[in-house]
Design a protein around this motif. Structure first.
Motif, PDB file in Angstrom:
ATOM      1  N   SER A  19       0.827  -1.203   0.000  1.00 15.51           N
ATOM      2  CA  SER A  19       0.000   0.000   0.000  1.00 15.51           C
ATOM      3  C   SER A  19       0.865   1.259   0.000  1.00 15.51           C
ATOM      4  O   SER A  19       2.042   1.224   0.367  1.00 15.51           O
ATOM      5  N   PRO A  20       0.295   2.387  -0.413  1.00 10.67           N
ATOM      6  CA  PRO A  20       1.075   3.635  -0.445  1.00 10.67           C
ATOM      7  C   PRO A  20       1.411   4.120   0.956  1.00 10.67           C
ATOM      8  O   PRO A  20       0.740   3.775   1.937  1.00 10.67           O
ATOM      9  N   THR A  21       2.441   4.911   1.050  1.00 10.58           N
ATOM     10  CA  THR A  21       2.862   5.469   2.328  1.00 10.58           C
ATOM     11  C   THR A  21       2.549   6.957   2.403  1.00 10.58           C
ATOM     12  O   THR A  21       2.280   7.611   1.400  1.00 10.58           O
ATOM     13  N   ALA A  22       2.600   7.474   3.619  1.00 10.01           N
ATOM     14  CA  ALA A  22       2.446   8.908   3.876  1.00 10.01           C
ATOM     15  C   ALA A  22       3.353   9.250   5.052  1.00 10.01           C
ATOM     16  O   ALA A  22       3.684   8.376   5.862  1.00 10.01           O
ATOM     17  N   PRO A  23       3.789  10.498   5.178  1.00  9.25           N
ATOM     18  CA  PRO A  23       4.613  10.883   6.331  1.00  9.25           C
ATOM     19  C   PRO A  23       3.895  10.560   7.637  1.00  9.25           C
ATOM     20  O   PRO A  23       2.668  10.703   7.734  1.00  9.25           O
ATOM     21  N   ALA A  24       4.645  10.131   8.628  1.00 12.83           N
ATOM     22  CA  ALA A  24       4.052   9.695   9.889  1.00 12.83           C
ATOM     23  C   ALA A  24       3.110  10.740  10.482  1.00 12.83           C
ATOM     24  O   ALA A  24       2.040  10.396  10.994  1.00 12.83           O
ATOM     25  N   LEU A  25       3.480  12.021  10.417  1.00 13.81           N
ATOM     26  CA  LEU A  25       2.639  13.053  11.012  1.00 13.81           C
ATOM     27  C   LEU A  25       1.332  13.250  10.260  1.00 13.81           C
ATOM     28  O   LEU A  25       0.411  13.892  10.768  1.00 13.81           O
ATOM     29  N   GLU A  26       1.237  12.698   9.054  1.00 15.71           N
ATOM     30  CA  GLU A  26      -0.012  12.747   8.308  1.00 15.71           C
ATOM     31  C   GLU A  26      -0.766  11.425   8.378  1.00 15.71           C
ATOM     32  O   GLU A  26      -1.960  11.368   8.079  1.00 15.71           O
TER      33      GLU A  26
ATOM     34  N   LEU B 215       9.691  16.051  16.115  1.00 11.28           N
ATOM     35  CA  LEU B 215       8.627  15.162  16.567  1.00 11.28           C
ATOM     36  C   LEU B 215       8.885  13.728  16.131  1.00 11.28           C
ATOM     37  O   LEU B 215       9.339  13.473  15.017  1.00 11.28           O
ATOM     38  N   ALA B 216       8.580  12.802  17.001  1.00 11.91           N
ATOM     39  CA  ALA B 216       8.657  11.374  16.676  1.00 11.91           C
ATOM     40  C   ALA B 216       7.476  10.681  17.325  1.00 11.91           C
ATOM     41  O   ALA B 216       6.972  11.122  18.362  1.00 11.91           O
TER      42      ALA B 216
ATOM     43  N   GLY C 289       8.832  12.452  12.183  1.00 11.95           N
ATOM     44  CA  GLY C 289       7.646  13.042  11.576  1.00 11.95           C
ATOM     45  C   GLY C 289       7.504  12.822  10.091  1.00 11.95           C
ATOM     46  O   GLY C 289       6.395  12.645   9.577  1.00 11.95           O
ATOM     47  N   GLY C 290       8.622  12.828   9.369  1.00 17.79           N
ATOM     48  CA  GLY C 290       8.555  12.698   7.921  1.00 17.79           C
ATOM     49  C   GLY C 290       8.733  11.291   7.404  1.00 17.79           C
ATOM     50  O   GLY C 290       8.693  11.066   6.181  1.00 17.79           O
ATOM     51  N   ASP C 291       8.927  10.313   8.286  1.00 12.51           N
ATOM     52  CA  ASP C 291       9.131   8.934   7.833  1.00 12.51           C
ATOM     53  C   ASP C 291       7.902   8.416   7.089  1.00 12.51           C
ATOM     54  O   ASP C 291       6.780   8.512   7.613  1.00 12.51           O
ATOM     55  N   PRO C 292       8.073   7.825   5.903  1.00  6.88           N
ATOM     56  CA  PRO C 292       6.929   7.344   5.119  1.00  6.88           C
ATOM     57  C   PRO C 292       6.476   5.964   5.580  1.00  6.88           C
ATOM     58  O   PRO C 292       7.235   4.998   5.507  1.00  6.88           O
ATOM     59  N   ILE C 293       5.239   5.886   6.068  1.00  7.27           N
ATOM     60  CA  ILE C 293       4.713   4.614   6.568  1.00  7.27           C
ATOM     61  C   ILE C 293       3.316   4.356   6.007  1.00  7.27           C
ATOM     62  O   ILE C 293       2.582   5.291   5.686  1.00  7.27           O
TER      63      ILE C 293
END
Length: 247
Positions: free
Chosen positions: A74-81, A108-109, A120-124
């Motif tokens: 599945s597609p990813t999005a930044p963790a904060l999103e 932020l984490a 925050g920006g990690d793609p998950i």
């Protein structure tokens, strides 16, 4: 400064990032554990009843198992999103300027039962795994994460503000971290712990700490910034803060 947030059970759907690449996430020391858990979670999704039982879900929540089945596709999005809910509504990353968002991604984490820790920006991708879940063959997730996650947090060298809830804080202890409690106070001066306002005010504090142009480095800095944002903050102990909400 590193601000540790709790994750949410709910996750935003979709995303426009490529499929999950565990090697692209922050804290590469955690990659082997992440991979073992992710592969186990994906395999478990082949057995829907077993997944529902392990994850503490009802049959009506089988869509969460479908998310786990598509974990690597599945597609990813930044963790904060990706994470949603009261705390993340108060954080409101969608309203940040580009400069503020860059600071938020750096400071932020999110504590995660699946990934241990994501910046925050990690793609998950969207997924379902809670701190209290127990995957077959793994025992408690606290037992899985503590040996690998605690050294990462301890050796980061950053002052830490820990906004995680109890179950996620148990995945990795952070000696010396600044912990934050939210209490409601009535007209008689009586105080009690609250749930909804707890998340909302922690989200407000996270936004303040994430977006300030100065780099917070101490408890005093956190207090000053919170008070500038009209938050009533007390310091009952050296590394403990209390946000008081009048009711």
């Amino acid at each position: 400064m590193l601000v540790l947030l709790p994750p949410s059970e709910t996750k935003a759907a979709g995303g426009d990032g490529p499929p999950l690449d565990l090697d692209a996430l922050s804290c590469p020391e955690l990659t082997p554990t992440r991979r073992k858990l992710a592969e186990a979670l994906r395999s478990l999704a082949d057995d829907v009843p077993a997944s529902l039982s392990a994850l503490g879900l009802s049959p009506r929540q089988s869509g969460e198992v479908e998310r786990n089945a598509a974990l690597f596709d599945s597609p990813t999005a930044p963790a904060l999103e990706r994470y949603t809910g009261v705390l993340f509504d108060a954080l409101d990353v969608a309203s940040l300027t580009a400069a503020e968002r860059a600071r938020a991604d750096a400071r932020l984490a999110v504590g995660s039962a699946l990934f241990g820790l994501v910046r925050g920006g990690d793609p998950i991708p969207a997924y379902r795994l809670s701190a209290g879940s127990s995957l077959p063959g793994f025992g408690t997730l606290r037992g899985v994460w503590r040996p690998v996650l605690e050294p990462v947090l301890r050796e980061s060298g950053e002052p830490v503000v820990d906004l995680r809830s109890g179950a996620y804080a148990a995945l990795a202890r952070v000696p010396g971290a600044i912990d934050v409690q939210v209490l409601a106070e009535n007209a008689q001066g009586e105080r009690k712990v609250v749930s909804h306002h707890n998340k909302s005010h922690k989200g407000r504090l996270a936004r303040v700490l994430a977006t300030t142009t100065t780099e917070p480095t101490s408890v005093d800095d956190v207090i000053d910034l919170a008070r500038q944002a009209d938050m009533h903050v007390e310091r009952p102990a050296e590394t403990s803060l209390t946000i008081v909400i009048p009711t």
